[in-house]
Design a protein around this motif. Structure first.
Motif, PDB file in Angstrom:
ATOM      1  N   PHE A 114     -19.913 -20.901 149.235  1.00  0.00           N
ATOM      2  CA  PHE A 114     -19.399 -20.298 148.005  1.00  0.00           C
ATOM      3  C   PHE A 114     -20.258 -20.618 146.779  1.00  0.00           C
ATOM      4  O   PHE A 114     -20.035 -20.043 145.719  1.00  0.00           O
ATOM      5  N   HIS A 115     -21.243 -21.511 146.883  1.00  0.00           N
ATOM      6  CA  HIS A 115     -21.904 -22.026 145.682  1.00  0.00           C
ATOM      7  C   HIS A 115     -22.729 -20.995 144.909  1.00  0.00           C
ATOM      8  O   HIS A 115     -22.907 -21.141 143.708  1.00  0.00           O
ATOM      9  N   THR A 116     -23.236 -19.954 145.535  1.00  0.00           N
ATOM     10  CA  THR A 116     -24.044 -18.976 144.793  1.00  0.00           C
ATOM     11  C   THR A 116     -23.199 -17.868 144.176  1.00  0.00           C
ATOM     12  O   THR A 116     -23.656 -17.170 143.285  1.00  0.00           O
ATOM     13  N   GLY A 117     -21.990 -17.700 144.685  1.00  0.00           N
ATOM     14  CA  GLY A 117     -21.137 -16.621 144.193  1.00  0.00           C
ATOM     15  C   GLY A 117     -21.374 -15.288 144.894  1.00  0.00           C
ATOM     16  O   GLY A 117     -20.689 -14.310 144.617  1.00  0.00           O
ATOM     17  N   TRP A 118     -22.344 -15.230 145.789  1.00  0.00           N
ATOM     18  CA  TRP A 118     -22.620 -14.006 146.552  1.00  0.00           C
ATOM     19  C   TRP A 118     -23.175 -14.382 147.921  1.00  0.00           C
ATOM     20  O   TRP A 118     -23.733 -15.463 148.105  1.00  0.00           O
ATOM     21  N   LEU A 119     -23.010 -13.483 148.848  1.00  0.00           N
ATOM     22  CA  LEU A 119     -23.582 -13.600 150.190  1.00  0.00           C
ATOM     23  C   LEU A 119     -24.127 -12.244 150.591  1.00  0.00           C
ATOM     24  O   LEU A 119     -23.794 -11.226 149.977  1.00  0.00           O
ATOM     25  N   LEU A 120     -24.921 -12.241 151.615  1.00  0.00           N
ATOM     26  CA  LEU A 120     -25.318 -10.986 152.252  1.00  0.00           C
ATOM     27  C   LEU A 120     -24.494 -10.838 153.525  1.00  0.00           C
ATOM     28  O   LEU A 120     -24.400 -11.764 154.326  1.00  0.00           O
ATOM     29  N   ARG A 121     -23.888  -9.692 153.667  1.00  0.00           N
ATOM     30  CA  ARG A 121     -23.217  -9.332 154.927  1.00  0.00           C
ATOM     31  C   ARG A 121     -24.228  -8.499 155.683  1.00  0.00           C
ATOM     32  O   ARG A 121     -24.604  -7.406 155.256  1.00  0.00           O
ATOM     33  N   ILE A 122     -24.716  -9.035 156.788  1.00  0.00           N
ATOM     34  CA  ILE A 122     -25.786  -8.396 157.548  1.00  0.00           C
ATOM     35  C   ILE A 122     -25.198  -7.703 158.763  1.00  0.00           C
ATOM     36  O   ILE A 122     -24.380  -8.268 159.484  1.00  0.00           O
ATOM     37  N   ASN A 123     -25.640  -6.481 158.973  1.00  0.00           N
ATOM     38  CA  ASN A 123     -25.174  -5.656 160.077  1.00  0.00           C
ATOM     39  C   ASN A 123     -26.369  -5.440 161.014  1.00  0.00           C
ATOM     40  O   ASN A 123     -27.272  -4.665 160.712  1.00  0.00           O
ATOM     41  N   MET A 124     -26.364  -6.168 162.142  1.00  0.00           N
ATOM     42  CA  MET A 124     -27.458  -6.084 163.104  1.00  0.00           C
ATOM     43  C   MET A 124     -27.005  -5.214 164.280  1.00  0.00           C
ATOM     44  O   MET A 124     -26.150  -5.613 165.069  1.00  0.00           O
ATOM     45  N   PRO A 125     -27.573  -4.005 164.404  1.00  0.00           N
ATOM     46  CA  PRO A 125     -27.134  -3.117 165.492  1.00  0.00           C
ATOM     47  C   PRO A 125     -27.481  -3.700 166.862  1.00  0.00           C
ATOM     48  O   PRO A 125     -28.487  -4.377 167.025  1.00  0.00           O
ATOM     49  N   LEU A 126     -26.639  -3.424 167.833  1.00  0.00           N
ATOM     50  CA  LEU A 126     -26.893  -3.880 169.194  1.00  0.00           C
ATOM     51  C   LEU A 126     -27.975  -3.041 169.863  1.00  0.00           C
ATOM     52  O   LEU A 126     -28.644  -3.503 170.782  1.00  0.00           O
ATOM     53  N   ASN A 127     -28.146  -1.806 169.418  1.00  0.00           N
ATOM     54  CA  ASN A 127     -29.238  -0.952 169.874  1.00  0.00           C
ATOM     55  C   ASN A 127     -30.353  -1.020 168.845  1.00  0.00           C
ATOM     56  O   ASN A 127     -30.097  -1.294 167.672  1.00  0.00           O
ATOM     57  N   PRO A 128     -31.592  -0.757 169.236  1.00  0.00           N
ATOM     58  CA  PRO A 128     -32.681  -0.811 168.263  1.00  0.00           C
ATOM     59  C   PRO A 128     -32.402   0.073 167.047  1.00  0.00           C
ATOM     60  O   PRO A 128     -31.925   1.196 167.165  1.00  0.00           O
ATOM     61  N   GLY A 129     -32.696  -0.482 165.902  1.00  0.00           N
ATOM     62  CA  GLY A 129     -32.489   0.229 164.650  1.00  0.00           C
ATOM     63  C   GLY A 129     -32.613  -0.747 163.499  1.00  0.00           C
ATOM     64  O   GLY A 129     -32.700  -1.960 163.697  1.00  0.00           O
ATOM     65  N   PRO A 130     -32.613  -0.239 162.276  1.00  0.00           N
ATOM     66  CA  PRO A 130     -32.769  -1.129 161.119  1.00  0.00           C
ATOM     67  C   PRO A 130     -31.573  -2.066 160.974  1.00  0.00           C
ATOM     68  O   PRO A 130     -30.436  -1.725 161.303  1.00  0.00           O
ATOM     69  N   VAL A 131     -31.860  -3.258 160.477  1.00  0.00           N
ATOM     70  CA  VAL A 131     -30.835  -4.258 160.197  1.00  0.00           C
ATOM     71  C   VAL A 131     -30.529  -4.137 158.711  1.00  0.00           C
ATOM     72  O   VAL A 131     -31.396  -4.370 157.871  1.00  0.00           O
ATOM     73  N   THR A 132     -29.306  -3.749 158.396  1.00  0.00           N
ATOM     74  CA  THR A 132     -28.924  -3.493 157.008  1.00  0.00           C
ATOM     75  C   THR A 132     -28.067  -4.639 156.471  1.00  0.00           C
ATOM     76  O   THR A 132     -27.538  -5.455 157.229  1.00  0.00           O
ATOM     77  N   SER A 133     -27.937  -4.675 155.158  1.00  0.00           N
ATOM     78  CA  SER A 133     -27.110  -5.705 154.539  1.00  0.00           C
ATOM     79  C   SER A 133     -26.484  -5.168 153.263  1.00  0.00           C
ATOM     80  O   SER A 133     -26.905  -4.133 152.736  1.00  0.00           O
ATOM     81  N   SER A 134     -25.496  -5.892 152.795  1.00  0.00           N
ATOM     82  CA  SER A 134     -24.859  -5.579 151.522  1.00  0.00           C
ATOM     83  C   SER A 134     -24.440  -6.891 150.865  1.00  0.00           C
ATOM     84  O   SER A 134     -24.171  -7.879 151.561  1.00  0.00           O
ATOM     85  N   TYR A 135     -24.408  -6.895 149.549  1.00  0.00           N
ATOM     86  CA  TYR A 135     -23.957  -8.079 148.824  1.00  0.00           C
ATOM     87  C   TYR A 135     -22.431  -8.091 148.806  1.00  0.00           C
ATOM     88  O   TYR A 135     -21.795  -7.053 148.598  1.00  0.00           O
ATOM     89  N   ILE A 136     -21.862  -9.262 149.042  1.00  0.00           N
ATOM     90  CA  ILE A 136     -20.415  -9.418 148.976  1.00  0.00           C
ATOM     91  C   ILE A 136     -20.102 -10.738 148.263  1.00  0.00           C
ATOM     92  O   ILE A 136     -20.967 -11.612 148.129  1.00  0.00           O
ATOM     93  N   LEU A 137     -18.869 -10.881 147.855  1.00  0.00           N
ATOM     94  CA  LEU A 137     -18.380 -12.156 147.354  1.00  0.00           C
ATOM     95  C   LEU A 137     -18.070 -13.042 148.561  1.00  0.00           C
ATOM     96  O   LEU A 137     -17.634 -12.525 149.606  1.00  0.00           O
ATOM     97  N   PRO A 138     -18.248 -14.343 148.461  1.00  0.00           N
ATOM     98  CA  PRO A 138     -17.913 -15.201 149.600  1.00  0.00           C
ATOM     99  C   PRO A 138     -16.471 -15.035 150.066  1.00  0.00           C
ATOM    100  O   PRO A 138     -16.192 -15.132 151.261  1.00  0.00           O
TER     101      PRO A 138
END
Length: 181
Positions: free
Chosen positions: A90-114
């Motif tokens: 929680f110390h930074t006030g933000w995290l990245l929520r990372i979405n890693m597909p099980l099949n080949p493809g780009p790994v995307t992310s979004s900023y979220i609150l902890p």
């Protein structure tokens, strides 16, 4: 200035870039905590990631990441148990929520609150209170020195794991209380 301030658009990794994730010490021994490290796509910082769960559609793995270069004082305090798991995440006030597909493809992310982590993840972090990454590694190395119940433990395997534990304790044993070491 933190990574989010420098990069208001959350990063996307190629499969090859994300494959560079690492398990440095103390995460180099499998424990229930499942922590990994990865560079941002622009290599400007290091993220520490907690693997969490499959997404509801079972098409990707969800991870949470926090900016945590190895020389970060908060990371060192977390790894040695000077701050709790929740305080660290929680110390930074933000995290990245990372979405890693099980099949080949780009790994995307979004900023979220902890606080937007799943309830199960928050509960898991609470359950780890009182433990810290180096203590988890120490416990796992010590446990691996025991003779397994169901398969023969060859002498060279026993010597290898015992040597690894002894090297770890020679390097870090002074950081643990006497009753743990």
């Amino acid at each position: 200035m933190d990574y989010k301030s420098r990069n208001p658009i959350a990063p996307t990794w190629s499969n090859d870039e994300f494959a560079s994730r690492r398990t440095p010490e103390p995460y180099d021994v499998p424990t229930g905590a499942r922590l990994l490290e990865v560079d941002t796509p622009d290599s400007s910082t290091v993220l520490l990631m907690q693997t969490v769960e499959l997404c509801p559609e079972n098409t990707s793995l969800i991870l949470y990441a926090i900016e945590a270069p190895r020389n970060c004082s908060m990371r060192r305090a977390f790894e040695w148990g000077e701050i709790s798991w929740l305080d660290f995440w929680f110390h930074t006030g933000w995290l990245l929520r990372i979405n890693m597909p099980l099949n080949p493809g780009p790994v995307t992310s979004s900023y979220i609150l902890p606080s937007q982590m799943t309830v199960s993840t928050l509960n898991f972090l609470e359950q780890l209170d009182g433990q810290f990454p180096y203590s988890l590694k120490q416990q796992q190395l010590k446990l691996s020195c025991r003779k397994p119940l169901f398969r023969p433990f060859r002498k060279f395997e026993r010597e290898r794991v015992e040597r690894r534990y002894q090297q770890f304790m020679a390097k870090y044993g002074h950081r643990f209380s006497q009753d743990v070491a």
